[in-house]
Write a protein that holds these residues in place. Structure first.
Motif, short mmCIF file in Angstrom:
data_model
loop_
_atom_site.label_atom_id
_atom_site.label_comp_id
_atom_site.label_asym_id
_atom_site.label_seq_id
_atom_site.Cartn_x
_atom_site.Cartn_y
_atom_site.Cartn_z
N PRO A 4 0.83 -1.21 0.00
CA PRO A 4 0.00 0.00 0.00
C PRO A 4 0.86 1.26 0.00
O PRO A 4 2.06 1.20 0.30
N GLU A 5 0.25 2.39 -0.36
CA GLU A 5 1.00 3.65 -0.34
C GLU A 5 1.01 4.28 1.05
O GLU A 5 1.66 5.28 1.29
N THR A 6 0.28 3.66 1.94
CA THR A 6 0.14 4.15 3.32
C THR A 6 1.35 3.72 4.15
O THR A 6 1.87 2.63 3.93
N PRO A 7 1.80 4.53 5.13
CA PRO A 7 2.89 4.08 6.00
C PRO A 7 2.51 2.84 6.80
O PRO A 7 1.39 2.75 7.31
N VAL A 8 3.44 1.91 6.88
CA VAL A 8 3.22 0.65 7.61
C VAL A 8 4.15 0.63 8.82
O VAL A 8 5.34 0.90 8.70
N ILE A 9 3.56 0.34 9.98
CA ILE A 9 4.33 0.24 11.23
C ILE A 9 4.17 -1.20 11.70
O ILE A 9 3.05 -1.74 11.65
N PHE A 10 5.24 -1.81 12.18
CA PHE A 10 5.12 -3.22 12.57
C PHE A 10 5.83 -3.50 13.89
O PHE A 10 6.69 -2.73 14.34
N SER A 11 5.44 -4.61 14.51
CA SER A 11 6.16 -5.13 15.69
C SER A 11 5.98 -6.65 15.73
O SER A 11 5.16 -7.20 14.99
N SER A 12 6.74 -7.30 16.60
CA SER A 12 6.69 -8.77 16.77
C SER A 12 6.99 -9.52 15.47
O SER A 12 6.33 -10.49 15.13
N VAL A 13 8.00 -9.05 14.74
CA VAL A 13 8.41 -9.70 13.49
C VAL A 13 9.89 -10.08 13.64
O VAL A 13 10.74 -9.21 13.84
N LEU A 14 10.16 -11.38 13.54
CA LEU A 14 11.53 -11.84 13.77
C LEU A 14 12.51 -11.37 12.69
O LEU A 14 13.63 -11.00 12.98
N GLN A 56 13.28 -0.35 3.69
CA GLN A 56 12.10 -0.33 2.83
C GLN A 56 11.33 0.99 3.04
O GLN A 56 10.93 1.29 4.16
N PRO A 57 11.13 1.77 1.96
CA PRO A 57 10.46 3.05 2.12
C PRO A 57 9.07 2.89 2.73
O PRO A 57 8.35 1.95 2.38
N ASN A 58 8.73 3.81 3.63
CA ASN A 58 7.39 3.85 4.23
C ASN A 58 7.12 2.73 5.24
O ASN A 58 5.98 2.51 5.62
N TYR A 59 8.17 1.98 5.60
CA TYR A 59 8.02 0.93 6.61
C TYR A 59 8.77 1.32 7.87
O TYR A 59 9.93 1.72 7.80
N TYR A 60 8.08 1.22 9.00
CA TYR A 60 8.65 1.60 10.30
C TYR A 60 8.30 0.49 11.29
O TYR A 60 7.29 -0.20 11.11
N GLY A 61 9.09 0.36 12.33
CA GLY A 61 8.72 -0.69 13.27
C GLY A 61 9.57 -0.75 14.52
O GLY A 61 10.44 0.10 14.75
N VAL A 62 9.27 -1.78 15.31
CA VAL A 62 10.01 -2.03 16.55
C VAL A 62 10.62 -3.43 16.42
O VAL A 62 9.90 -4.39 16.11
N ALA A 63 11.92 -3.52 16.62
CA ALA A 63 12.63 -4.80 16.51
C ALA A 63 12.12 -5.77 17.57
O ALA A 63 11.45 -5.37 18.52
N SER A 64 12.46 -7.04 17.37
CA SER A 64 11.90 -8.04 18.29
C SER A 64 12.80 -8.36 19.48
O SER A 64 12.36 -9.01 20.41
N ALA A 111 2.99 14.19 10.56
CA ALA A 111 3.90 14.54 9.46
C ALA A 111 5.32 14.84 9.94
O ALA A 111 6.03 15.64 9.35
N ARG A 112 5.70 14.19 11.06
CA ARG A 112 7.08 14.32 11.50
C ARG A 112 7.84 13.13 10.95
O ARG A 112 7.38 11.99 11.04
N ASN A 113 9.03 13.38 10.42
CA ASN A 113 9.82 12.29 9.88
C ASN A 113 10.50 11.52 11.01
O ASN A 113 11.11 12.12 11.89
N GLU A 114 10.34 10.21 10.97
CA GLU A 114 11.04 9.37 11.94
C GLU A 114 12.52 9.29 11.55
O GLU A 114 12.84 9.10 10.38
N GLN A 115 13.39 9.45 12.54
CA GLN A 115 14.83 9.43 12.24
C GLN A 115 15.30 8.03 11.82
O GLN A 115 16.09 7.88 10.91
N THR A 116 14.79 7.01 12.50
CA THR A 116 15.17 5.65 12.14
C THR A 116 13.92 4.87 11.79
O THR A 116 12.87 5.06 12.42
N SER A 117 14.03 4.01 10.80
CA SER A 117 12.84 3.28 10.37
C SER A 117 12.47 2.18 11.37
O SER A 117 11.31 1.89 11.57
N VAL A 118 13.47 1.55 11.98
CA VAL A 118 13.18 0.48 12.95
C VAL A 118 13.89 0.81 14.27
O VAL A 118 15.09 1.07 14.29
N GLN A 119 13.10 0.82 15.35
CA GLN A 119 13.64 1.10 16.68
C GLN A 119 13.87 -0.21 17.42
O GLN A 119 13.16 -1.19 17.20
#
Lengths: 361, 281
Positions: free
Chosen positions: A152-162, A170-178, A316-324
């Motif tokens: 999708p063109e929408t921002p994707v945020i994820f968690s609990s992914v090994l 990956q552009p537009n993908y943000y998340g929290v490491a496992s 509309a604030r840019n996240e500095q890192t895509s995955v925290q």
């Protein structure tokens, strides 16, 4: 192959209409009832037509990327791999609680559980066709895999992914490491057991970077990392026995070569036990096998972090890192092993434990 | 045939149920007697993450079971705890000083008996630390191990001249522990952290590099530690429970439970009135 959400499936409406019309035709059996039925059918057809026009207009407006969907209201889609799993339901609850605090009544959240869904891509494609979302939060690999396929063109945020590392660039993908960062794990090790100086690590070629980063962090903590690269499962036990003679503690990192099966993991623990060497790990499941300490990510915190990342993106604030990395830790301590190995435990660190095994013995 | 069998079974079930009910009633009689000699110590503390309730209960119950028929019961939310304070006259409560002072405004039928002590002090201070010395609180994400209301209250204590509107602006990232909050700033996951002086000291010892990157933006006034309170009618059982808690530091299991709670011991609350006639807390 990437599918964009523009393949609108409107056939359902037409087929419903056709079925309805054919059922009306079958009911026309002539006689005095014919005119009445004809009149009724026309009224019903007219109603149906009006309903269809209304549906089509709604559908059309949804296609305009939600421009007419409750202006000022942000829409979020939460996709859960399996809500019946506690860690996934806790992530979802923490996310929703945190994001609602920031947006209150100006936020609309749709949730979907993919647990029994054998066609998750179709399900999500339909949802994206019907509504525009400002952000999508995926919990678990199935949820993220399905939405990644749709792209999708929408921002994707994820968690609990090994395999979260795959999404770093990956552009537009943000998340929290496992897992908790190695630096933080080492800090906790030192907090609980100040006397440890030499930490042994078995690792494969896949984890060379992790070992390099951990070694740099360890130096700042006055800890020495002694690494042993394992080339194959067959040599693991032999190399482990050699390493255990040189270290104060064995630190297990997530490595499919070193921990290829439950049996090989148990063999490692047995070898460590023979050497009276404590094992520190990244998952509480190893406490049952004999690990002394486990530092894992705190699940509610990962949900809250995902909510704050989403909040930044919606503003509309840019996240500095895509995955925290996870900001919270869940700590398990095996007191039975602490006593058995006569380890010097910092009692002041006990106010940080989430679970103690064998303290009553 | 089928219906006859069902009838027989249902009669059997009826008899079995009646016998079971009678047995339960008989079994309950001694426990009613026992319940007069048992007591629950309820615990709720917005300074401690509720994910640690299970480990606290296990540790406290292991100590309390050696001392009498007492049980430790952490409570997950404030409303339930406050309802218990009002309704359970035969219990003892562990409550944060901040929460206790808020109860004073409303209905608070309890009296303080013990206060927690850590390293000889019955108070602690919270510091607001950030990576940037010129950071402003309006745009901050603050990592904190306390609840949001408590964290806002501490912020208002650190910034007494700021308006409530300004203090409502920062985002809070709730984490399980103080050290998590400090490391969150170190790893760039939050702009600032609220942490105790002791946690800062711990980080400075453990990880000097990370500690040196932090700037102290402000500190709270001394905050009083956890309280043990009871309904004003002090029965012998409540007195025994309070005494049992007071003696925790004298046993290994008691010490361990205290450490898990983040304390070293308890001290008696001074009940002598201040100059203004109000009891000291």
């Amino acid at each position: 192959m990437n599918l964009r959400p523009n393949n609108i499936r409107t056939g359902r409406y037409h087929s419903d209409d056709d079925n309805y019309r054919s059922s009306i035709d079958k009911s026309n059996t002539g006689g005095n009832r014919h005119a009445v039925i004809e009149l009724l059918s026309r009224i019903l057809l007219l109603s149906m037509a009006l309903l269809l026009v209304s549906c089509t207009q709604n559908l059309g407006s949804n296609l305009n990327k939600g421009k007419n969907e409750s202006p000022g209201i942000k829409k979020i889609l939460v996709i859960n791999t399996n809500r019946s799993l506690e860690r996934y339901s806790v992530s979802q609850a923490s996310f929703i609680e945190t994001i609602n605090l920031a947006w209150e009544s100006t936020l609309s959240i749709n949730t979907v559980d993919l647990h029994h869904d054998n066609a998750p891509i179709d399900t999500l494609q339909d949802m994206l066709n019907q509504h525009h979302y400002d952000a999508i939060y995926c919990i678990g690999a199935k949820a993220l895999g399905a939405i990644d396929y749709i792209d999708p063109e929408t921002p994707v945020i994820f968690s609990s992914v090994l395999n979260w590392r795959r999404f770093i660039n990956q552009p537009n993908y943000y998340g929290v490491a496992s897992e908790v960062p190695p630096e933080a794990q080492l800090t906790w090790f030192k907090h609980f057991f100040p006397a440890i100086k030499k930490v042994g690590v078995l690792y494969s070629a896949n984890n060379r970077k992790l070992l390099k980063d951990a070694s740099q962090a360890a130096n700042k903590l006055s800890i020495q990392i002694i690494g042993e690269e394992v080339s194959s499962e067959a040599n693991t036990l032999e190399q482990a026995n050699a390493l255990l003679q040189k270290v104060d503690v064995l630190w297990l990192v997530s490595d499919s070569t070193v921990l290829s099966s439950a049996e090989s993991a148990q063999q490692l623990f047995d070898a460590a036990n023979e050497h009276k060497t404590p094992v520190f790990s990244y998952n509480p499941v190893f406490i049952e096998m004999g690990a002394v300490l486990s530092i894992a990510a705190d699940v509610p915190t990962t949900g809250r972090q995902a909510a704050l990342i989403t909040n930044s993106l919606l503003n509309a604030r840019n996240e500095q890192t895509s995955v925290q990395y996870p900001a919270g830790s869940s700590i398990s301590l095996n007191m039975k092993k602490v006593l058995a190995y006569d380890l010097e435990l910092n009692s002041n660190a006990l106010d940080s434990v989430n679970d103690i095994v064998g303290e009553g013995e | 045939m089928f219906s006859t069998i069902r009838l027989k079974i249902s009669r059997l079930r009826y008899k079995a149920a009646a016998c079971a009910l009678l047995a339960l009633l008989l079994a309950a009689l001694p426990s009613v007697g026992l319940s007069q000699d048992s007591l629950t110590i309820y615990f709720y503390n917005p300074e401690i993450n509720t994910t640690r309730n299970v480990v606290l209960k296990t540790a406290f119950d292991q100590y309390l079971q050696e001392q009498g028929i007492f049980q430790f019961q952490p409570v997950d939310n404030r409303q339930t705890f406050e309802a218990l304070i009002v309704n359970d006259l035969n219990a003892v409560f562990m409550i944060s000083n901040w929460h206790y002072e808020q109860l004073q405004d409303g209905l608070n039928p309890t009296s303080a008996a013990l206060r927690g002590v850590k390293n000889g002090s019955n108070t602690y201070r919270k510091f607001l630390v950030a990576r940037k010395a010129d950071a402003t609180i309006e745009a901050m994400t603050i990592a904190t191990s306390g609840s949001r209301p408590l964290s806002r209250s501490i912020l208002s204590d650190i910034y007494p001249n700021q308006t409530p509107q300004t203090l409502a602006k920062p985002n809070f990232l709730i984490v399980p522990k103080d050290i998590d909050a400090l490391m969150a700033v170190g790893f760039g996951l939050a702009d600032a952290a609220l942490a105790t002086e002791l946690s800062l000291e711990t980080l400075s010892t453990l990880y000097t590099n990370q500690y040196q990157q932090l700037h102290i933006l402000g500190e709270s006034r001394p905050l009083k530690r956890l309280l043990v309170v009871y309904h004003k009618e002090l029965t012998p059982l409540k007195a025994k429970a309070i005494n049992t808690l007071g003696n925790m530091s004298e046993s290994r299991k008691g010490k361990q439970a205290l450490n898990i709670l983040g304390l070293n011991g308890w001290q008696q609350v001074d009940k002598k009135p201040n100059k203004d006639g109000r009891p000291k807390q």
